[in-house]
Design a protein around this motif. Structure first.
Motif, PDB file in Angstrom:
ATOM      1  N   ARG A  11      41.952 -45.745 -20.441  1.00  0.00           N
ATOM      2  CA  ARG A  11      42.318 -45.652 -18.775  1.00  0.00           C
ATOM      3  C   ARG A  11      44.226 -45.651 -18.444  1.00  0.00           C
ATOM      4  NH1 ARG A  11      37.377 -44.841 -14.007  1.00  0.00           N
ATOM      5  NH2 ARG A  11      36.130 -43.446 -15.225  1.00  0.00           N
ATOM      6  N   ILE A  12      43.710 -47.059 -18.971  1.00  0.00           N
ATOM      7  CA  ILE A  12      44.980 -47.887 -18.707  1.00  0.00           C
ATOM      8  C   ILE A  12      45.878 -47.022 -20.126  1.00  0.00           C
ATOM      9  CG2 ILE A  12      46.107 -50.213 -19.891  1.00  0.00           C
ATOM     10  CD1 ILE A  12      43.655 -51.503 -18.905  1.00  0.00           C
ATOM     11  N   ARG A  13      45.653 -47.088 -20.985  1.00  0.00           N
ATOM     12  CA  ARG A  13      46.921 -46.086 -21.714  1.00  0.00           C
ATOM     13  C   ARG A  13      46.949 -44.854 -21.607  1.00  0.00           C
ATOM     14  NH1 ARG A  13      43.633 -48.402 -26.294  1.00  0.00           N
ATOM     15  NH2 ARG A  13      42.083 -47.407 -26.231  1.00  0.00           N
ATOM     16  N   ARG A  14      46.229 -44.353 -20.452  1.00  0.00           N
ATOM     17  CA  ARG A  14      46.382 -43.112 -20.294  1.00  0.00           C
ATOM     18  C   ARG A  14      47.409 -43.457 -18.435  1.00  0.00           C
ATOM     19  NH1 ARG A  14      40.981 -39.850 -21.416  1.00  0.00           N
ATOM     20  NH2 ARG A  14      41.051 -39.762 -23.340  1.00  0.00           N
ATOM     21  N   LYS A  15      47.473 -44.394 -18.231  1.00  0.00           N
ATOM     22  CA  LYS A  15      47.886 -44.076 -16.705  1.00  0.00           C
ATOM     23  C   LYS A  15      49.305 -44.115 -16.412  1.00  0.00           C
ATOM     24  CE  LYS A  15      47.122 -46.211 -11.977  1.00  0.00           C
ATOM     25  NZ  LYS A  15      46.668 -45.252 -11.882  1.00  0.00           N
ATOM     26  N   TYR A  16      49.862 -43.515 -15.324  1.00  0.00           N
ATOM     27  CA  TYR A  16      51.337 -43.527 -14.785  1.00  0.00           C
ATOM     28  C   TYR A  16      51.451 -44.166 -13.994  1.00  0.00           C
ATOM     29  CZ  TYR A  16      52.653 -40.423 -18.769  1.00  0.00           C
ATOM     30  OH  TYR A  16      52.787 -39.678 -20.103  1.00  0.00           O
ATOM     31  N   PHE A  17      51.871 -45.882 -14.030  1.00  0.00           N
ATOM     32  CA  PHE A  17      51.748 -46.987 -13.029  1.00  0.00           C
ATOM     33  C   PHE A  17      53.276 -46.696 -12.039  1.00  0.00           C
ATOM     34  CE2 PHE A  17      49.581 -48.206 -16.422  1.00  0.00           C
ATOM     35  CZ  PHE A  17      48.467 -49.335 -15.598  1.00  0.00           C
ATOM     36  N   LYS A  18      53.167 -46.281  -9.950  1.00  0.00           N
ATOM     37  CA  LYS A  18      53.721 -46.683  -9.386  1.00  0.00           C
ATOM     38  C   LYS A  18      53.852 -47.925  -9.411  1.00  0.00           C
ATOM     39  CE  LYS A  18      50.406 -45.716  -5.459  1.00  0.00           C
ATOM     40  NZ  LYS A  18      48.986 -45.209  -6.517  1.00  0.00           N
ATOM     41  N   ASN A  19      55.754 -48.186  -9.499  1.00  0.00           N
ATOM     42  CA  ASN A  19      55.577 -49.495  -9.277  1.00  0.00           C
ATOM     43  C   ASN A  19      57.339 -50.011  -8.309  1.00  0.00           C
ATOM     44  OD1 ASN A  19      58.822 -48.727 -11.139  1.00  0.00           O
ATOM     45  ND2 ASN A  19      56.948 -47.669 -11.567  1.00  0.00           N
ATOM     46  N   ASP A  20      58.216 -50.498  -8.271  1.00  0.00           N
ATOM     47  CA  ASP A  20      59.155 -50.652  -7.009  1.00  0.00           C
ATOM     48  C   ASP A  20      61.048 -51.590  -7.900  1.00  0.00           C
ATOM     49  OD1 ASP A  20      59.341 -53.678  -8.501  1.00  0.00           O
ATOM     50  OD2 ASP A  20      58.621 -54.411  -6.515  1.00  0.00           O
ATOM     51  N   MET A  21      60.155 -50.679  -9.471  1.00  0.00           N
ATOM     52  CA  MET A  21      61.800 -50.445  -9.944  1.00  0.00           C
ATOM     53  C   MET A  21      62.127 -48.641  -9.781  1.00  0.00           C
ATOM     54  SD  MET A  21      60.031 -53.175 -13.270  1.00  0.00           S
ATOM     55  CE  MET A  21      58.766 -51.770 -12.688  1.00  0.00           C
ATOM     56  N   THR A  22      62.094 -47.879 -10.101  1.00  0.00           N
ATOM     57  CA  THR A  22      62.117 -46.607 -10.177  1.00  0.00           C
ATOM     58  C   THR A  22      61.054 -45.911  -9.083  1.00  0.00           C
ATOM     59  OG1 THR A  22      62.242 -44.801 -12.240  1.00  0.00           O
ATOM     60  CG2 THR A  22      61.253 -46.247 -12.370  1.00  0.00           C
ATOM     61  N   PRO A  23      61.428 -44.789  -9.002  1.00  0.00           N
ATOM     62  CA  PRO A  23      60.758 -43.677  -9.046  1.00  0.00           C
ATOM     63  C   PRO A  23      59.842 -43.085  -9.694  1.00  0.00           C
ATOM     64  CG  PRO A  23      62.979 -42.326  -8.307  1.00  0.00           C
ATOM     65  CD  PRO A  23      62.906 -44.136  -9.166  1.00  0.00           C
ATOM     66  N   VAL A  24      59.925 -42.962 -10.874  1.00  0.00           N
ATOM     67  CA  VAL A  24      59.387 -42.330 -12.152  1.00  0.00           C
ATOM     68  C   VAL A  24      58.184 -43.548 -11.906  1.00  0.00           C
ATOM     69  CG1 VAL A  24      59.129 -41.945 -14.333  1.00  0.00           C
ATOM     70  CG2 VAL A  24      61.630 -41.357 -12.827  1.00  0.00           C
ATOM     71  N   ARG A  25      56.969 -42.706 -12.395  1.00  0.00           N
ATOM     72  CA  ARG A  25      56.142 -43.913 -12.658  1.00  0.00           C
ATOM     73  C   ARG A  25      56.088 -44.075 -14.658  1.00  0.00           C
ATOM     74  NH1 ARG A  25      50.793 -42.160  -9.450  1.00  0.00           N
ATOM     75  NH2 ARG A  25      50.990 -42.029  -7.111  1.00  0.00           N
ATOM     76  N   LEU A  26      55.564 -45.148 -14.034  1.00  0.00           N
ATOM     77  CA  LEU A  26      55.221 -46.091 -16.204  1.00  0.00           C
ATOM     78  C   LEU A  26      54.391 -45.885 -16.870  1.00  0.00           C
ATOM     79  CD1 LEU A  26      58.829 -48.747 -15.125  1.00  0.00           C
ATOM     80  CD2 LEU A  26      58.841 -45.594 -16.343  1.00  0.00           C
ATOM     81  N   GLN A  27      54.060 -46.056 -18.233  1.00  0.00           N
ATOM     82  CA  GLN A  27      53.132 -46.287 -18.530  1.00  0.00           C
ATOM     83  C   GLN A  27      52.526 -47.674 -19.035  1.00  0.00           C
ATOM     84  OE1 GLN A  27      52.447 -42.732 -21.776  1.00  0.00           O
ATOM     85  NE2 GLN A  27      50.340 -42.834 -20.939  1.00  0.00           N
ATOM     86  N   TRP A  28      51.747 -48.350 -19.501  1.00  0.00           N
ATOM     87  CA  TRP A  28      51.780 -49.445 -19.354  1.00  0.00           C
ATOM     88  C   TRP A  28      52.685 -50.241 -20.400  1.00  0.00           C
ATOM     89  CZ3 TRP A  28      47.802 -52.876 -16.962  1.00  0.00           C
ATOM     90  CH2 TRP A  28      48.027 -53.978 -17.945  1.00  0.00           C
ATOM     91  N   GLY A  29      53.360 -49.166 -21.759  1.00  0.00           N
ATOM     92  CA  GLY A  29      54.224 -50.428 -22.814  1.00  0.00           C
ATOM     93  C   GLY A  29      55.470 -49.898 -22.038  1.00  0.00           C
ATOM     94  N   GLU A  30      55.685 -49.599 -21.035  1.00  0.00           N
ATOM     95  CA  GLU A  30      56.828 -49.321 -20.598  1.00  0.00           C
ATOM     96  C   GLU A  30      57.135 -50.250 -19.387  1.00  0.00           C
ATOM     97  OE1 GLU A  30      57.186 -44.495 -21.250  1.00  0.00           O
ATOM     98  OE2 GLU A  30      56.401 -44.837 -19.161  1.00  0.00           O
TER      99      GLU A  30
END
Length: 367
Positions: free
Chosen positions: A209-228
Motif C-alpha cells: 500500500r505504501i508503494r502504491r499510495k500518492y501522498f498529500k503534502n504542503d509542497m505541491t498540489p500534486v500528490r507524490l509517491q513515497w519515493g518522490e
C-alpha cells in the motif's frame, strides 16, 4: 548448523549459494524452504537497522522476538559492513528449529543524497524510510529500533495488519500519552500527527500500500509517491526538524492522517511512560507488550527497571527454563528499583512477560 545461507537462496527459493555447507546443510535448507513454501502467509517480516555499537542490542532484540513468536520469522538486518560477520557468527548459533531465517543488507541511501541522509539525526537511522523501496518483494513489514524488546509474540502486533481499514498503510503509537510532557505539542516547528505526534521506533507497514499510495503534502498540489516525497520533505524542513526521520513521518501523516492506524502505548512503552509518573493506563491494566529503551536506558543507571529487563533477556540462554532463568531473577532485580518512578510500577514490566511464558509452555505441552 548452516549459518551462511545467503540472501539469494531465500529470495530465489531454488538457487543454492556457493558457500552452503555440505549435504546436511542442503537438507536443512531444503526442509526450511519446504516449510515456508507450504505456509507462505504465516511468515512475518521484521526489519532493523544496526550501526556503530548496536550489535549486542540488536541481537538481544532478535532473541526476544524468537523466544515467544509462533509463526516463522524473517529478519531483514541492515548493518554497516564491519558488523556483518559478527551477525553471521552470532545468529548461526541461534537454535532456529526451522522457525527463523535472516537476510543481511548493507546500509544504502539514494546516491545523490547519501551523505545527507546518513547523518540525519543518528547514524543510519533514516534507512528505515527507504525500506519500502529496497524490499520491493516484501508485502508487509514490522520495523523496530535496535532498543526494542518483545515481551509477547511478534504475531500479536503483526495481527494489527488485519485491522487496517482500506486507507491505512502503517501503524505506530503516540509519542506521548500526557500532553503536558509532550515534545511535539510544546516544541515542534513543523506539522505533526495528532495531539502529541507519533513515535517511529515500532512501525508496522503494509509496504504494498505504501508503494502504491500518492501522498498529500504542503509542497505541491500534486500528490507524490513515497519515493518522490522524501527528499523534497527533507529540503523543506531540514532546518526545523530535531528527531530526523521520525519528524518526516510525522509531517507525512499529518497531511495523510487517514493512512495511519494508531496502536496503544503498551506496544511501544518508553521511559516517558513512567519517569514522571505512570501515564500508560493500558500497560497498567495489561502489562507492557513491547519495551522501548530509548535514551540509552539499557546501558546506564538512570532507569534501572529498563536495564534489568534488558540484562535478563541478554543473559538468557535458549533452552534454559524461562521461569527460573529469566522471570524469577528479573523480578528480584526489579524489586530493587522501587526508589524510582518506573520501579514503583515494576509489575507492569513482568505482567505480560509472565503470561507469555505460561502461554509458551502451554503450547509446548500440547505439542
Amino acid at each position: 548448523r548452516c549459518k551462511n545461507l545467503s540472501v539469494s537462496f531465500w529470495n530465489s527459493y531454488w538457487m543454492l549459494p556457493s558457500d552452503v555447507c555440505g549435504v546436511n546443510c542442503f537438507w536443512e535448507a531444503a526442509f526450511r524452504y519446504d516449510y515456508m513454501k507450504t505456509r507462505p502467509s504465516e511468515k512475518m517480516h521484521l526489519a532493523v537497522v544496526a550501526c556503530g555499537e548496536r550489535l549486542e542490542e540488536t541481537v538481544t532484540m532478535l532473541k526476544s522476538a524468537i523466544i515467544f513468536s509462533i509463526k516463522p520469522l524473517h529478519f531483514h538486518i541492515f548493518a554497516e559492513d564491519q558488523l556483518h560477520e559478527s551477525f553471521k557468527d552470532i545468529l548461526g548459533e541461534f537454535p532456529y528449529e526451522g522457525k527463523v531465517n535472516y537476510s543481511l543488507y548493507p546500509i544504502t541511501f539514494p546516491t545523490e543524497s547519501a551523505a545527507e541522509w546518513k547523518k540525519l539525526f543518528k547514524p543510519c537511522a533514516s534507512q528505515r524510510l527507504f525500506l519500502p523501496l529496497i524490499l520491493k518483494t516484501v508485502d508487509s513489514l514490522l520495523y523496530v529500533d535496535t532498543d526494542i524488546l518483545f515481551l509477547r509474540p511478534v504475531d500479536d502486533i503483526w495481527s494489527f495488519l488485519g485491522k487496517f481499514n482500506s486507507t491505512q498503510i502503517a501503524a505506530m503509537a503516540p509519542e506521548h500519552e500526557e500532553p503536558r510532557i509532550g515534545w511535539y505539542n510544546r516544541f515542534a516547528r513543523h506539522p505533526y500527527y495528532g495531539v502529541t505526534g507519533i513515535n517511529s521506533g515500532v512501525m508496522l507497514m503494509n509496504m504494498t500500500r505504501i508503494r502504491r499510495k500518492y501522498f498529500k503534502n504542503d509542497m505541491t498540489p500534486v500528490r507524490l509517491q513515497w519515493g518522490e516525497i522524501l527528499m523534497p520533505l527533507l529540503k523543506k524542513y531540514k532546518l526545523n526538524i530535531t528527531w530526523g526521520d521520525q519528524d518526516l513521518l510525522n509531517i507525512m501523516f499529518f497531511h495523510n492522517s487517514e493512512s495511519l492506524y494508531v496502536f496503544p502505548c503498551q506496544w511501544n512503552y518508553r521511559p516517558d511512560h513512567c519517569i514522571y509518573g505512570s501515564n500508560c493506563k493500558a500497560a497498567e491494566e495489561e502489562g507492557i507488550f513491547i519495551l522501548h529503551g530509548n535514551r540509552g536506558v539499557y546501558h546506564d543507571d538512570k532507569q534501572p527497571t529498563f536495564r534489568a529487563v534488558y540484562e535478563a533477556i541478554k543473559n538468557y540462554s535458549f533452552g534454559d527454563d524461562l521461569i527460573h532463568s529469566l522471570l524469577q531473577p528479573l523480578e528480584l532485580e526489579l524489586q530493587k528499583t522501587m526508589h524510582t518512578y518506573c520501579g514503583r510500577v515494576y509489575k507492569v514490566f513482568t505482567k505480560q512477560l509472565s503470561k507469555s511464558i505460561r502461554d509458551l509452555y502451554t503450547r509446548r505441552s500440547k505439542g
